[in-house]
Design an enzyme around this catalytic site. Structure first.
Site, PDB file in Angstrom:
ATOM      1  N   ARG A  79     -21.957  32.539  27.879  1.00 46.10           N
ATOM      2  CA  ARG A  79     -23.257  33.210  27.904  1.00 46.10           C
ATOM      3  C   ARG A  79     -23.560  33.626  29.341  1.00 46.10           C
ATOM      4  O   ARG A  79     -23.206  32.919  30.292  1.00 46.10           O
ATOM      5  CB  ARG A  79     -24.368  32.277  27.412  1.00 46.10           C
ATOM      6  CG  ARG A  79     -24.456  32.144  25.890  1.00 46.10           C
ATOM      7  CD  ARG A  79     -24.879  33.437  25.196  1.00 46.10           C
ATOM      8  NE  ARG A  79     -25.055  33.300  23.763  1.00 46.10           N
ATOM      9  CZ  ARG A  79     -24.145  33.628  22.843  1.00 46.10           C
ATOM     10  NH1 ARG A  79     -22.955  34.093  23.205  1.00 46.10           N
ATOM     11  NH2 ARG A  79     -24.418  33.507  21.551  1.00 46.10           N
ATOM     12  N   HIS A 130     -19.636  42.034  25.088  1.00 49.94           N
ATOM     13  CA  HIS A 130     -19.893  40.936  24.137  1.00 49.94           C
ATOM     14  C   HIS A 130     -19.051  41.095  22.865  1.00 49.94           C
ATOM     15  O   HIS A 130     -19.581  41.119  21.747  1.00 49.94           O
ATOM     16  CB  HIS A 130     -21.391  40.843  23.796  1.00 49.94           C
ATOM     17  CG  HIS A 130     -21.767  39.475  23.290  1.00 49.94           C
ATOM     18  ND1 HIS A 130     -22.960  38.869  23.559  1.00 49.94           N
ATOM     19  CD2 HIS A 130     -21.086  38.589  22.506  1.00 49.94           C
ATOM     20  CE1 HIS A 130     -23.022  37.681  22.982  1.00 49.94           C
ATOM     21  NE2 HIS A 130     -21.875  37.487  22.326  1.00 49.94           N
TER      22      HIS A 130
HETATM   23  P1  NDP Z   1     -20.042  23.829  20.757  1.00 51.40           P
HETATM   24  O1  NDP Z   1     -21.455  23.430  20.615  1.00 51.40           O
HETATM   25  O2  NDP Z   1     -19.053  23.424  19.718  1.00 51.40           O
HETATM   26  O3  NDP Z   1     -19.461  23.312  22.158  1.00 51.40           O
HETATM   27  C1  NDP Z   1     -20.207  23.311  23.318  1.00 51.40           C
HETATM   28  C2  NDP Z   1     -19.448  22.545  24.384  1.00 51.40           C
HETATM   29  O4  NDP Z   1     -20.191  22.592  25.610  1.00 51.40           O
HETATM   30  C3  NDP Z   1     -19.297  21.071  24.029  1.00 51.40           C
HETATM   31  O5  NDP Z   1     -18.043  20.596  24.453  1.00 51.40           O
HETATM   32  C4  NDP Z   1     -20.407  20.405  24.851  1.00 51.40           C
HETATM   33  O6  NDP Z   1     -20.152  19.082  25.222  1.00 51.40           O
HETATM   34  C5  NDP Z   1     -20.393  21.272  26.080  1.00 51.40           C
HETATM   35  N1  NDP Z   1     -21.664  21.169  26.792  1.00 51.40           N
HETATM   36  C6  NDP Z   1     -22.906  21.506  26.354  1.00 51.40           C
HETATM   37  N2  NDP Z   1     -23.830  21.223  27.291  1.00 51.40           N
HETATM   38  C7  NDP Z   1     -23.152  20.690  28.341  1.00 51.40           C
HETATM   39  C8  NDP Z   1     -23.548  20.181  29.589  1.00 51.40           C
HETATM   40  N3  NDP Z   1     -24.833  20.164  29.974  1.00 51.40           N
HETATM   41  N4  NDP Z   1     -22.596  19.702  30.415  1.00 51.40           N
HETATM   42  C9  NDP Z   1     -21.309  19.699  30.039  1.00 51.40           C
HETATM   43  N5  NDP Z   1     -20.860  20.158  28.846  1.00 51.40           N
HETATM   44  C10 NDP Z   1     -21.782  20.654  28.014  1.00 51.40           C
HETATM   45  O7  NDP Z   1     -20.056  25.412  20.929  1.00 51.40           O
HETATM   46  P2  NDP Z   1     -18.883  26.456  20.583  1.00 51.40           P
HETATM   47  O8  NDP Z   1     -17.628  25.982  21.217  1.00 51.40           O
HETATM   48  O9  NDP Z   1     -18.871  26.770  19.149  1.00 51.40           O
HETATM   49  O10 NDP Z   1     -19.446  27.755  21.339  1.00 51.40           O
HETATM   50  C11 NDP Z   1     -19.658  27.750  22.742  1.00 51.40           C
HETATM   51  C12 NDP Z   1     -20.449  28.975  23.134  1.00 51.40           C
HETATM   52  O11 NDP Z   1     -19.639  30.150  23.051  1.00 51.40           O
HETATM   53  C13 NDP Z   1     -21.631  29.310  22.221  1.00 51.40           C
HETATM   54  O12 NDP Z   1     -22.753  28.515  22.521  1.00 51.40           O
HETATM   55  C14 NDP Z   1     -21.874  30.764  22.556  1.00 51.40           C
HETATM   56  O13 NDP Z   1     -22.770  30.824  23.646  1.00 51.40           O
HETATM   57  C15 NDP Z   1     -20.499  31.274  23.008  1.00 51.40           C
HETATM   58  N6  NDP Z   1     -19.948  32.280  22.091  1.00 51.40           N
HETATM   59  C16 NDP Z   1     -19.638  33.526  22.584  1.00 51.40           C
HETATM   60  C17 NDP Z   1     -19.088  34.495  21.769  1.00 51.40           C
HETATM   61  C18 NDP Z   1     -18.697  35.814  22.320  1.00 51.40           C
HETATM   62  O14 NDP Z   1     -18.294  36.708  21.575  1.00 51.40           O
HETATM   63  N7  NDP Z   1     -18.771  36.029  23.618  1.00 51.40           N
HETATM   64  C19 NDP Z   1     -18.828  34.235  20.351  1.00 51.40           C
HETATM   65  C20 NDP Z   1     -19.190  32.906  19.931  1.00 51.40           C
HETATM   66  C21 NDP Z   1     -19.719  31.968  20.779  1.00 51.40           C
HETATM   67  P3  NDP Z   1     -20.026  17.917  24.094  1.00 51.40           P
HETATM   68  O15 NDP Z   1     -18.698  18.210  23.405  1.00 51.40           O
HETATM   69  O16 NDP Z   1     -19.996  16.660  24.868  1.00 51.40           O
HETATM   70  O17 NDP Z   1     -21.200  18.089  23.176  1.00 51.40           O
END
Ligand code: NDP
Length: 309
Positions: free
Chosen positions: A224, A272
């Protein structure tokens, strides 16, 4: 009969209507699927945050809001939403992200631009290192980050991943929490951002953390836009601390034509498109969650409203 409201932009209806019907049929669900219902008769809402529905208060019978997007930053703080909120984890979306990330990592690793843009009669015989000599770090080890980490590891890259909670993923060096971030960045010749947009992740790449990267690192952001302090990144690109940034997501989308990223020689802007929810596979996830709701089972992929993702 289960009443399911499809609440996304009208153009999405044409791509989702048939796959959703197929998925409900395959799951043995007797569903009335429409784009319009009396709010107090709706059992489930299939939802995209950029659609017209913003006030959930009248949906008094709704058992869950089932998101079509992986990112939930535009709905997670909606005070009218009191129902359970599930986000999208879709095999097709994940596969698309694996392919996009692998492609852009390989572009930088192999130095492909030299040959794509350098058709000038010069015989440049620079041989790239093998993947085993190119450490890659992924911030975020969720559905997408983990899949990309495993894909890159299977190509031979030494992969470090960073997340909020501790993880143990075979073949990946897993770090977590504030203490792990500096180490995760310090080895990252290529850095991939797959974190959600939350208050805790905003500007996670800033002047200080960019300085933790090895000089000349490449950044790939399909996560993002707000993950990056744009001014700090532009400054790091100008000093060569960051050699190149491939950016798919931005604070303002579409990226305004006057934004310096467009003209910067070391920035690649993609609109995007890293990956998208695929109706055929995502419809099965929606159907499974409705089946669970009807059976009294817990929903898949529930959002942690406090953490914001
Ligand atoms: P998930 O919720 O499955 O994974 C998020 C990851 O980020 C987890 O490992 C989580 O840790 C980690 N995380 C969250 N907050 C923190 C923090 N404060 N410090 C450290 N680690 C953190 O999301 P997805 O993998 O499904 O998707 C990730 C992002 O990809 C989406 O939120 C979206 O913004 C983006 N996206 C972009 C697309 C595009 O076309 N560009 C398409 C789809 C998604 P933990 O495992 O410990 O919870």
């Amino acid at each position: 009969m289960i009443n399911v409201l499809f609440a996304a932009r009208p153009e999405r209806w044409t791509t989702y209507e048939a796959p959703l019907h197929d998925a409900f049929r395959a799951a043995g669900l007797n569903v009335d699927l429409r784009t319009d219902f009396a709010p107090d008769s709706v059992d489930y809402i299939v939802y995209a945050p950029n659609g017209p529905l913003q006030n959930f208060t009248p949906y008094t019978r709704c058992k869950a809001v089932l998101g079509l997007w992986a990112g939930v930053e535009d709905v997670v703080t909606n005070p009218t939403l009191t129902q359970p909120l599930a986000r999208m984890v879709d095999h097709g979306l994940t596969q698309g992200m694996r392919e996009w990330v692998a492609g852009h990592v390989l572009r930088h690793h192999l130095g492909m631009d030299q040959h794509i843009h350098g058709q000038d009669g010069q015989w440049r015989s620079h041989i790239p290192p093998l993947a085993k000599n190119r450490p890659v770090t992924i911030l975020g080890l969720g559905a997408l980050g983990r899949a990309c980490a495993e894909t890159l590891a299977s190509l031979g890259f030494p992969v470090t991943g960073w997340s909020r909670s501790a993880k143990d993923i075979p073949g990946i060096t897993c770090l977590h929490g504030t203490d792990g971030l500096g180490s995760a960045l310090s080895t990252a010749q290529i850095l991939v951002l797959l974190l959600p947009n939350t208050p805790a992740t905003e500007n996670i790449l800033n002047a200080d953390t960019l300085a933790d990267l090895p000089k000349g690192a490449c950044i790939i952001n399909p996560g993002r836009g707000p993950l990056i302090d744009d001014d700090a990144l532009l400054a790091a690109l100008d000093t060569g601390q960051v050699a190149h940034a491939t950016l798919d997501v931005f604070r303002v989308e579409p990226l305004p034509p006057e934004h310096p990223y467009w003209a910067h020689p070391n920035v690649t802007v993609t609109p995007h498109i890293a990956s998208e929810t695929r109706p055929e596979t995502a419809s099965n996830v929606i159907a499974e969650n409705i089946r669970r709701g009807e059976a009294g089972e817990s929903f898949l992929h529930l959002v942690n409203r406090d953490a914001g993702y």
